[in-house]
Design a protein around this motif. Structure first.
Motif, PDB file in Angstrom:
ATOM      1  N   THR A  14       3.116  -4.710   2.333  1.00 45.60           N
ATOM      2  CA  THR A  14       3.309  -3.344   2.840  1.00 45.60           C
ATOM      3  C   THR A  14       4.404  -3.330   3.912  1.00 45.60           C
ATOM      4  O   THR A  14       5.169  -2.365   4.009  1.00 45.60           O
ATOM      5  CB  THR A  14       1.982  -2.802   3.414  1.00 45.60           C
ATOM      6  OG1 THR A  14       0.980  -2.945   2.412  1.00 45.60           O
ATOM      7  CG2 THR A  14       2.086  -1.349   3.812  1.00 45.60           C
ATOM      8  N   SER A  18       2.206   4.582  -4.860  1.00 49.40           N
ATOM      9  CA  SER A  18       1.360   4.090  -3.760  1.00 49.40           C
ATOM     10  C   SER A  18      -0.116   4.288  -4.101  1.00 49.40           C
ATOM     11  O   SER A  18      -0.942   3.390  -3.894  1.00 49.40           O
ATOM     12  CB  SER A  18       1.685   4.821  -2.461  1.00 49.40           C
ATOM     13  OG  SER A  18       3.025   4.615  -2.119  1.00 49.40           O
ATOM     14  N   ILE A  51      -5.723  -2.222  -6.063  1.00 41.45           N
ATOM     15  CA  ILE A  51      -6.189  -3.194  -5.057  1.00 41.45           C
ATOM     16  C   ILE A  51      -7.687  -2.991  -4.776  1.00 41.45           C
ATOM     17  O   ILE A  51      -8.456  -3.966  -4.744  1.00 41.45           O
ATOM     18  CB  ILE A  51      -5.352  -3.065  -3.762  1.00 41.45           C
ATOM     19  CG1 ILE A  51      -3.912  -3.530  -4.035  1.00 41.45           C
ATOM     20  CG2 ILE A  51      -5.949  -3.875  -2.626  1.00 41.45           C
ATOM     21  CD1 ILE A  51      -2.899  -3.018  -3.043  1.00 41.45           C
ATOM     22  N   LEU A  99       0.838  -1.210   0.000  1.00 45.32           N
ATOM     23  CA  LEU A  99       0.000   0.000   0.000  1.00 45.32           C
ATOM     24  C   LEU A  99       0.873   1.260   0.000  1.00 45.32           C
ATOM     25  O   LEU A  99       0.467   2.304  -0.501  1.00 45.32           O
ATOM     26  CB  LEU A  99      -0.918  -0.003   1.223  1.00 45.32           C
ATOM     27  CG  LEU A  99      -2.009  -1.076   1.241  1.00 45.32           C
ATOM     28  CD1 LEU A  99      -2.685  -1.127   2.597  1.00 45.32           C
ATOM     29  CD2 LEU A  99      -3.021  -0.847   0.137  1.00 45.32           C
ATOM     30  N   TRP A 100       2.057   1.133   0.581  1.00 46.08           N
ATOM     31  CA  TRP A 100       2.978   2.287   0.597  1.00 46.08           C
ATOM     32  C   TRP A 100       4.324   1.834   0.034  1.00 46.08           C
ATOM     33  O   TRP A 100       4.956   0.916   0.559  1.00 46.08           O
ATOM     34  CB  TRP A 100       3.134   2.837   2.014  1.00 46.08           C
ATOM     35  CG  TRP A 100       4.122   3.971   2.057  1.00 46.08           C
ATOM     36  CD1 TRP A 100       5.348   3.973   2.617  1.00 46.08           C
ATOM     37  CD2 TRP A 100       3.955   5.281   1.480  1.00 46.08           C
ATOM     38  NE1 TRP A 100       5.975   5.185   2.432  1.00 46.08           N
ATOM     39  CE2 TRP A 100       5.134   6.015   1.729  1.00 46.08           C
ATOM     40  CE3 TRP A 100       2.926   5.904   0.749  1.00 46.08           C
ATOM     41  CZ2 TRP A 100       5.312   7.332   1.301  1.00 46.08           C
ATOM     42  CZ3 TRP A 100       3.108   7.220   0.327  1.00 46.08           C
ATOM     43  CH2 TRP A 100       4.291   7.915   0.615  1.00 46.08           C
ATOM     44  N   THR A 101       4.726   2.456  -1.075  1.00 49.75           N
ATOM     45  CA  THR A 101       5.972   2.036  -1.732  1.00 49.75           C
ATOM     46  C   THR A 101       7.126   2.978  -1.421  1.00 49.75           C
ATOM     47  O   THR A 101       8.264   2.715  -1.820  1.00 49.75           O
ATOM     48  CB  THR A 101       5.781   2.023  -3.263  1.00 49.75           C
ATOM     49  OG1 THR A 101       5.454   3.352  -3.667  1.00 49.75           O
ATOM     50  CG2 THR A 101       4.712   1.050  -3.693  1.00 49.75           C
ATOM     51  N   VAL A 133      -1.473  -8.204   0.643  1.00 50.17           N
ATOM     52  CA  VAL A 133      -1.235  -6.756   0.519  1.00 50.17           C
ATOM     53  C   VAL A 133      -0.642  -6.214   1.826  1.00 50.17           C
ATOM     54  O   VAL A 133       0.334  -5.447   1.815  1.00 50.17           O
ATOM     55  CB  VAL A 133      -2.553  -6.032   0.154  1.00 50.17           C
ATOM     56  CG1 VAL A 133      -2.427  -4.530   0.348  1.00 50.17           C
ATOM     57  CG2 VAL A 133      -2.939  -6.342  -1.280  1.00 50.17           C
ATOM     58  N   ASN A 189      -1.147   1.730  -6.642  1.00 50.28           N
ATOM     59  CA  ASN A 189      -1.360   0.419  -6.012  1.00 50.28           C
ATOM     60  C   ASN A 189      -2.702   0.363  -5.303  1.00 50.28           C
ATOM     61  O   ASN A 189      -3.437  -0.626  -5.407  1.00 50.28           O
ATOM     62  CB  ASN A 189      -0.237   0.120  -5.016  1.00 50.28           C
ATOM     63  CG  ASN A 189       1.050  -0.270  -5.719  1.00 50.28           C
ATOM     64  OD1 ASN A 189       1.088  -0.328  -6.937  1.00 50.28           O
ATOM     65  ND2 ASN A 189       2.092  -0.507  -4.961  1.00 50.28           N
ATOM     66  N   ILE A 190      -3.024   1.443  -4.573  1.00 51.01           N
ATOM     67  CA  ILE A 190      -4.293   1.458  -3.815  1.00 51.01           C
ATOM     68  C   ILE A 190      -5.478   1.391  -4.786  1.00 51.01           C
ATOM     69  O   ILE A 190      -6.432   0.635  -4.580  1.00 51.01           O
ATOM     70  CB  ILE A 190      -4.365   2.714  -2.912  1.00 51.01           C
ATOM     71  CG1 ILE A 190      -3.326   2.585  -1.791  1.00 51.01           C
ATOM     72  CG2 ILE A 190      -5.766   2.897  -2.324  1.00 51.01           C
ATOM     73  CD1 ILE A 190      -3.058   3.845  -1.025  1.00 51.01           C
TER      74      ILE A 190
END
Lengths: 277, 368
Positions: B355, A179, A186, A171-173, B351, A182-183
């Motif tokens: 993370t 990011s 998903i 969720l956080w790159t 996920v 990605n969110i």
């Protein structure tokens, strides 16, 4: 030269005939449609037989071999081939090269398991004999069962496991942009999947989730539609380019002449139809 | 003492320069984890001065054929199963002068029954199939299964009824692909349900197809439906008829049928490609009520645009469960929903772990 001109006239005539469908169903469209269907059906049947059945089935049952070298079962087996050659010489050819008689088709290795496919194919032809027509169901059952079994693994591997693996993203790159990407991805996968839940009533909070899922799908459909329309327009431009090219002197003004003739015929037939009505 | 020291120095020198004095060698080892079983790992022991290696393999006829020319000392290649094969390496120096030649031992590969790299797929297959089978058995025991309403499916009966009232035909196109496509099979199952409706309402049914096998199975399906509704007299083999295998010629023929017969209801249910919009637009132009369904994501937008109702992806595959009342199909829908829930849970866990930079869970879903 003349064949090129004739080809251009045929191409222009068929293109304009198909496009005339935009006006209404008419004699030109019917003619082009029937030529297209008839020619393509015959073409496909011929291609399927000479490119598939003859080399891949008969060629594997009877690969080309020197007749003098045959003995035992092979002699009997190629004897059947010779019988077929007498009946259907073009399909089951025999040739003599440097005084040596060769029987069979192509150079693929012999594989008698193809007899199974051959028998199933013959069963399909039994549809023509009502008393034993039921045997064709065996062939159909084999094709359907084989296809379902074969696809099961492929779909599960690529569309289920592969997709889940590809969507397991952090969720956080460390970067805001990726990011957010990605969110979005998903949330789209989870809500889209939820939309296809059939045994749960979509109400309350679940309805909101399902709605988000369908919005994602609609955005994809819109983008895909726009992309495809652009592709179709480029195809149309290609056809118009041909029509413009064939309207020149070197093609004896094929496009304008045929266009005028077709418009006149369509106007006259429409007027006649109105009078008759 | 001097003898001992001399011996030690000699051993040390041999150890240090042994590599340089060693001859050229090639080793071929079968990769046992491969499903096809025909992968062989090649390792070359170089000779002094060599920098380029031409690797060849033996054929059954005794000939040598080139595999690769490389500067690498290890690589993999595939050979034919169940055939003894040898590898030969020809070492060249930078001027492409041959400096050595070596031949490996014989290797034989064979196909494997189980590919360990795909164990995760095997486990998933067992879990998914097991879940679906469990819910099918539950459905058979009269456990009631709720299915949410899907607008497109509720419109099936309405469309056939409308065609009957208007005295026009029902057109059903089961896609343009053969029976090896799941969508075609699903389309034929839906055809069975639609044929039951047309038999009940005595509406005319027209099913153009583009594959000979689909024509045969389509006829079987429609005939069975008319029989089950007690109307074999209304069935005719010509209801299901073949045009051509060619995609756009078939589209032209179906468009012609639509324009001439003006069916009141059009069902486009199966695997479609670029012809989908051509058919759907024509159906729209004649004012027919159109219900489309396909699993092809790239064609759904066209159906959504031009048709009254569209069964999107899985809705299309679930249609037969909705239209019939077979506990096997109802149970499979419930089972698939549970599988989807498990997959969503796995996705959520994956996920979260990703993370926090924990990758073991994601790696469980890797496969070749």
């Amino acid at each position: 030269m003349y064949t090129g001109i004739l080809g251009a006239w045929v191409a222009v005539f068929l293109t304009l005939s198909i496009l005339s469908y935009l006006y209404k169903d008419n004699v030109f469209y019917k003619l082009a449609e029937h030529i297209f269907v008839g020619v393509s059906a015959a073409h496909w049947a011929t291609i399927a037989f000479w490119n598939q059945v003859q080399p891949n089935l008969f060629g594997r049952l009877w690969p080309q071999t020197d007749v003098a070298s045959l003995s035992g079962f092979d002699k009997f087996w190629y004897g059947i081939y010779h019988g077929l050659h007498v009946l259907f010489g073009k399909v089951f050819p025999e040739e003599t090269l440097n005084g040596v008689l060769y029987r069979g088709i192509g150079d693929q290795p012999q594989n008698l398991t193809y007899l199974f496919a051959f028998i199933l194919g013959v069963f399909m032809l039994f549809r023509l004999i009502p008393k034993i027509g039921w045997l064709s169901r065996w062939s159909l059952a084999y094709v359907i069962g084989m296809a379902a079994g074969l696809r099961l693994y492929g779909y599960m591997s690529s569309d289920v496991i592969g997709q889940i693996h590809a969507t397991m993203l952090p969720l956080w790159t460390g970067h805001l942009g990726s990011s957010i990407n990605n969110i979005i991805l998903i949330v789209g996968v989870l809500t889209g999947l939820f939309y296809f839940f059939f045994s749960v009533e979509h109400k309350g909070a679940l309805k909101v989730v399902s709605r988000i899922g369908i919005y994602y799908l609609m955005i994809y459909f819109g983008a895909s539609f726009g992309f495809a329309v652009m592709g179709r327009i480029s195809l149309l431009i290609g056809r118009f380019n041909d029509l413009i090219e064939y309207s020149g002197k070197q093609y004896w003004f094929a496009t304008p002449i045929l266009l005028i003739v077709m418009v006149v015929v369509l106007v006259l037939t429409t007027r006649k139809e109105k009078e008759e009505a | 003492m001097i003898v001992k020291r001399t011996a030690c120095v000699l051993f040390l020198l041999i150890g240090l320069f042994g590599f340089a004095f060693a001859g050229l060698a090639i080793e071929a080892q079968v990769e046992h984890s491969e499903a096809d079983g025909n992968k062989v790992n090649i390792t070359i022991t170089p000779v002094e001065g060599s920098s380029i290696y031409i690797v060849q393999k033996s054929l059954e006829s005794g000939e040598w054929v080139s595999v690769v020319e490389t500067r690498e000392l290890t690589f993999s290649t595939n050979i034919s199963n169940d055939i003894s094969t040898q590898f030969k390496v020809i070492a060249l120096d930078s001027d492409r002068t041959v400096v050595g030649e070596a031949i490996s031992e014989l290797v034989v590969t064979e196909a494997k029954w189980f590919n360990v790299k795909r164990t995760n797929r095997f486990v998933a297959l067992i879990l998914i199939s097991g879940t679906i089978l469990y819910y099918i058995s539950r459905a058979k025991k009269n456990k009631k299964i709720y299915l949410r309403p899907v607008a497109g499916l509720q419109a099936f009966e309405e469309a056939v009824g409308r065609a009957t009232e208007m005295g026009r035909s029902v057109l059903f196109v089961p896609g343009i692909m053969d029976l090896d496509q799941v969508e075609t099979i699903s389309g034929l199952i839906i055809l069975g349900h639609v044929a039951k409706m047309t038999a009940r309402y005595e509406a005319e049914l027209n099913v153009p197809v583009s594959r000979s096998l689909v024509m045969e199975s389509g006829r079987e399906t429609v005939q069975a439906s008319y029989l089950s509704e007690g109307r074999p007299d209304l069935f005719s083999e010509d209801m299901v008829h073949y045009y051509t295998d060619d995609q756009f010629a078939f589209a032209a023929a179906v468009d012609g049928v639509m324009l001439r017969e003006k069916p009141a209801a059009v069902f486009l249910q199966g695997k479609f490609y670029a012809e989908s919009l051509i058919m759907a637009e024509t159906g729209n132009s004649i004012g027919a009520i159109q219900i489309a369904g396909t699993g092809s994501p790239s064609q759904i937008p066209f159906f959504v645009t031009a048709c009254d109702y569209t069964l999107i992806g899985e809705e299309f595959f679930a249609a037969s469960a909705y239209l019939g009342d077979d506990p096997k199909l109802l149970g499979s829908i419930k089972g698939q929903d549970i599988v989807k829930a498990i997959l969503m849970l796995c996705l959520g866990i994956g996920v979260l772990l990703e993370t926090f930079n924990i990758h073991f869970f994601k790696n469980l879903f890797v496969g070749s």
